[in-house]
Design a protein around this motif. Structure first.
Motif, PDB file in Angstrom:
ATOM      1  N   ILE A 236       0.837  -1.197   0.000  1.00 29.24           N
ATOM      2  CA  ILE A 236       0.000   0.000   0.000  1.00 29.24           C
ATOM      3  C   ILE A 236       0.877   1.255   0.000  1.00 29.24           C
ATOM      4  O   ILE A 236       0.641   2.192  -0.757  1.00 29.24           O
ATOM      5  CB  ILE A 236      -0.969  -0.012   1.203  1.00 29.24           C
ATOM      6  N   ILE A 237       1.895   1.277   0.841  1.00 26.97           N
ATOM      7  CA  ILE A 237       2.795   2.438   0.895  1.00 26.97           C
ATOM      8  C   ILE A 237       3.505   2.609  -0.445  1.00 26.97           C
ATOM      9  O   ILE A 237       3.642   3.727  -0.959  1.00 26.97           O
ATOM     10  CB  ILE A 237       3.826   2.285   2.029  1.00 26.97           C
ATOM     11  N   TYR A 238       3.949   1.519  -1.032  1.00 26.48           N
ATOM     12  CA  TYR A 238       4.593   1.583  -2.353  1.00 26.48           C
ATOM     13  C   TYR A 238       3.651   2.210  -3.373  1.00 26.48           C
ATOM     14  O   TYR A 238       4.035   3.098  -4.132  1.00 26.48           O
ATOM     15  CB  TYR A 238       5.028   0.188  -2.801  1.00 26.48           C
ATOM     16  N   HIS A 239       2.404   1.767  -3.396  1.00 26.97           N
ATOM     17  CA  HIS A 239       1.435   2.298  -4.351  1.00 26.97           C
ATOM     18  C   HIS A 239       1.162   3.777  -4.096  1.00 26.97           C
ATOM     19  O   HIS A 239       1.071   4.568  -5.036  1.00 26.97           O
ATOM     20  CB  HIS A 239       0.132   1.502  -4.306  1.00 26.97           C
ATOM     21  N   LEU A 240       1.024   4.157  -2.834  1.00 25.23           N
ATOM     22  CA  LEU A 240       0.816   5.571  -2.514  1.00 25.23           C
ATOM     23  C   LEU A 240       1.991   6.424  -2.982  1.00 25.23           C
ATOM     24  O   LEU A 240       1.813   7.534  -3.481  1.00 25.23           O
ATOM     25  CB  LEU A 240       0.600   5.764  -1.013  1.00 25.23           C
ATOM     26  N   SER A 241       3.211   5.897  -2.845  1.00 28.91           N
ATOM     27  CA  SER A 241       4.399   6.662  -3.250  1.00 28.91           C
ATOM     28  C   SER A 241       4.475   6.870  -4.757  1.00 28.91           C
ATOM     29  O   SER A 241       5.170   7.764  -5.227  1.00 28.91           O
ATOM     30  CB  SER A 241       5.672   5.966  -2.757  1.00 28.91           C
ATOM     31  N   LYS A 242       3.764   6.074  -5.518  1.00 25.34           N
ATOM     32  CA  LYS A 242       3.784   6.189  -6.978  1.00 25.34           C
ATOM     33  C   LYS A 242       2.694   7.110  -7.528  1.00 25.34           C
ATOM     34  O   LYS A 242       2.662   7.387  -8.718  1.00 25.34           O
ATOM     35  CB  LYS A 242       3.632   4.802  -7.626  1.00 25.34           C
TER      36      LYS A 242
ATOM     37  N   ASP B  61      -1.968  -1.273  11.874  1.00 22.96           N
ATOM     38  CA  ASP B  61      -0.601  -1.341  11.348  1.00 22.96           C
ATOM     39  C   ASP B  61      -0.401  -0.373  10.192  1.00 22.96           C
ATOM     40  O   ASP B  61       0.615   0.314  10.112  1.00 22.96           O
ATOM     41  CB  ASP B  61      -0.263  -2.755  10.870  1.00 22.96           C
ATOM     42  N   ILE B  62      -1.359  -0.326   9.291  1.00 26.67           N
ATOM     43  CA  ILE B  62      -1.225   0.534   8.113  1.00 26.67           C
ATOM     44  C   ILE B  62      -1.176   2.002   8.521  1.00 26.67           C
ATOM     45  O   ILE B  62      -0.454   2.797   7.929  1.00 26.67           O
ATOM     46  CB  ILE B  62      -2.317   0.241   7.067  1.00 26.67           C
ATOM     47  N   LEU B  63      -1.928   2.388   9.562  1.00 26.70           N
ATOM     48  CA  LEU B  63      -1.885   3.762  10.062  1.00 26.70           C
ATOM     49  C   LEU B  63      -0.474   4.110  10.520  1.00 26.70           C
ATOM     50  O   LEU B  63       0.074   5.155  10.149  1.00 26.70           O
ATOM     51  CB  LEU B  63      -2.876   3.951  11.216  1.00 26.70           C
ATOM     52  N   VAL B  64       0.134   3.241  11.297  1.00 34.87           N
ATOM     53  CA  VAL B  64       1.482   3.478  11.809  1.00 34.87           C
ATOM     54  C   VAL B  64       2.484   3.554  10.654  1.00 34.87           C
ATOM     55  O   VAL B  64       3.345   4.444  10.624  1.00 34.87           O
ATOM     56  CB  VAL B  64       1.879   2.372  12.820  1.00 34.87           C
TER      57      VAL B  64
ATOM     58  N   LEU C 150       5.210  10.861   1.185  1.00 33.40           N
ATOM     59  CA  LEU C 150       3.943  10.778   0.468  1.00 33.40           C
ATOM     60  C   LEU C 150       3.317  12.137   0.184  1.00 33.40           C
ATOM     61  O   LEU C 150       2.271  12.203  -0.434  1.00 33.40           O
ATOM     62  CB  LEU C 150       2.952   9.921   1.256  1.00 33.40           C
ATOM     63  N   GLU C 151       3.926  13.198   0.634  1.00 38.73           N
ATOM     64  CA  GLU C 151       3.361  14.521   0.393  1.00 38.73           C
ATOM     65  C   GLU C 151       3.536  14.888  -1.063  1.00 38.73           C
ATOM     66  O   GLU C 151       4.508  14.470  -1.681  1.00 38.73           O
ATOM     67  CB  GLU C 151       4.036  15.544   1.301  1.00 38.73           C
ATOM     68  N   PRO C 152       2.690  15.656  -1.640  1.00 33.69           N
ATOM     69  CA  PRO C 152       1.512  16.334  -1.109  1.00 33.69           C
ATOM     70  C   PRO C 152       0.216  15.584  -1.381  1.00 33.69           C
ATOM     71  O   PRO C 152      -0.745  16.157  -1.880  1.00 33.69           O
ATOM     72  CB  PRO C 152       1.538  17.666  -1.837  1.00 33.69           C
ATOM     73  N   LEU C 153       0.164  14.320  -1.098  1.00 30.54           N
ATOM     74  CA  LEU C 153      -1.074  13.545  -1.244  1.00 30.54           C
ATOM     75  C   LEU C 153      -2.066  13.900  -0.150  1.00 30.54           C
ATOM     76  O   LEU C 153      -1.688  14.259   0.959  1.00 30.54           O
ATOM     77  CB  LEU C 153      -0.786  12.043  -1.137  1.00 30.54           C
ATOM     78  N   GLU C 154      -3.326  13.773  -0.467  1.00 32.35           N
ATOM     79  CA  GLU C 154      -4.378  13.864   0.528  1.00 32.35           C
ATOM     80  C   GLU C 154      -4.856  12.428   0.743  1.00 32.35           C
ATOM     81  O   GLU C 154      -5.411  11.811  -0.169  1.00 32.35           O
ATOM     82  CB  GLU C 154      -5.510  14.748   0.028  1.00 32.35           C
ATOM     83  N   ILE C 155      -4.591  11.890   1.940  1.00 33.60           N
ATOM     84  CA  ILE C 155      -4.871  10.482   2.213  1.00 33.60           C
ATOM     85  C   ILE C 155      -5.990  10.371   3.233  1.00 33.60           C
ATOM     86  O   ILE C 155      -5.925  10.961   4.309  1.00 33.60           O
ATOM     87  CB  ILE C 155      -3.615   9.752   2.744  1.00 33.60           C
ATOM     88  N   PHE C 156      -7.013   9.611   2.875  1.00 33.36           N
ATOM     89  CA  PHE C 156      -8.090   9.292   3.801  1.00 33.36           C
ATOM     90  C   PHE C 156      -7.907   7.838   4.204  1.00 33.36           C
ATOM     91  O   PHE C 156      -7.725   6.966   3.358  1.00 33.36           O
ATOM     92  CB  PHE C 156      -9.455   9.490   3.133  1.00 33.36           C
ATOM     93  N   LEU C 157      -7.946   7.579   5.496  1.00 31.67           N
ATOM     94  CA  LEU C 157      -7.726   6.238   6.008  1.00 31.67           C
ATOM     95  C   LEU C 157      -8.943   5.803   6.798  1.00 31.67           C
ATOM     96  O   LEU C 157      -9.401   6.504   7.692  1.00 31.67           O
ATOM     97  CB  LEU C 157      -6.486   6.219   6.898  1.00 31.67           C
ATOM     98  N   SER C 158      -9.472   4.639   6.458  1.00 29.59           N
ATOM     99  CA  SER C 158     -10.622   4.066   7.159  1.00 29.59           C
ATOM    100  C   SER C 158     -10.187   2.753   7.787  1.00 29.59           C
ATOM    101  O   SER C 158      -9.815   1.820   7.087  1.00 29.59           O
ATOM    102  CB  SER C 158     -11.763   3.829   6.154  1.00 29.59           C
TER     103      SER C 158
END
Length: 110
Positions: free
Chosen positions: A64-70, A85-88, A97-105
């Protein structure tokens, strides 16, 4: 059995009936090291191979982090997870990861 389910989902999402839930969204699905995107154009679901998101990370959290970084700058991403875990991991990598706007559920598996 699990692999067969993901193979099925990769093909099912390409079915035009999926346009009902896709609407104006772009869905990304990974299966093994491949990544596919699905979006609706003229009421037809278009499946594309997303080479820049191809990843062989075994753990979903790091994938997930890899995909967000792309993702391109100034994009909005929604991440749904069943544990914290994913939140941490996102917080630990937020500077990358900036300047992404990330919503986490985070939802419970009760």
């Amino acid at each position: 059995m699990r692999e067969a389910l993901f193979d099925f989902l990769v093909e099912y999402c390409a079915n035009d009936i999926a346009s009902i839930f896709l609407r104006d969204k772009k869905l990304f699905v990974t299966n093994k090291a491949e990544c596919y995107s699905y979006e609706v154009e003229n009421n037809v679901v278009v499946k594309s191979v997303e080479d820049k998101f191809a990843c062989d990370h075994e753990e979903a959290d790091t994938r997930i982090i890899y995909h967000l970084s792309k993702l391109e700058a100034s994009r909005i991403a929604m991440v749904k997870a069943s544990d914290t875990d994913i939140l941490v991991i996102i917080l630990g990598n937020i500077h990358k990861l900036e300047p992404l706007e990330i919503f986490l559920s985070i939802y419970s598996r009760i």
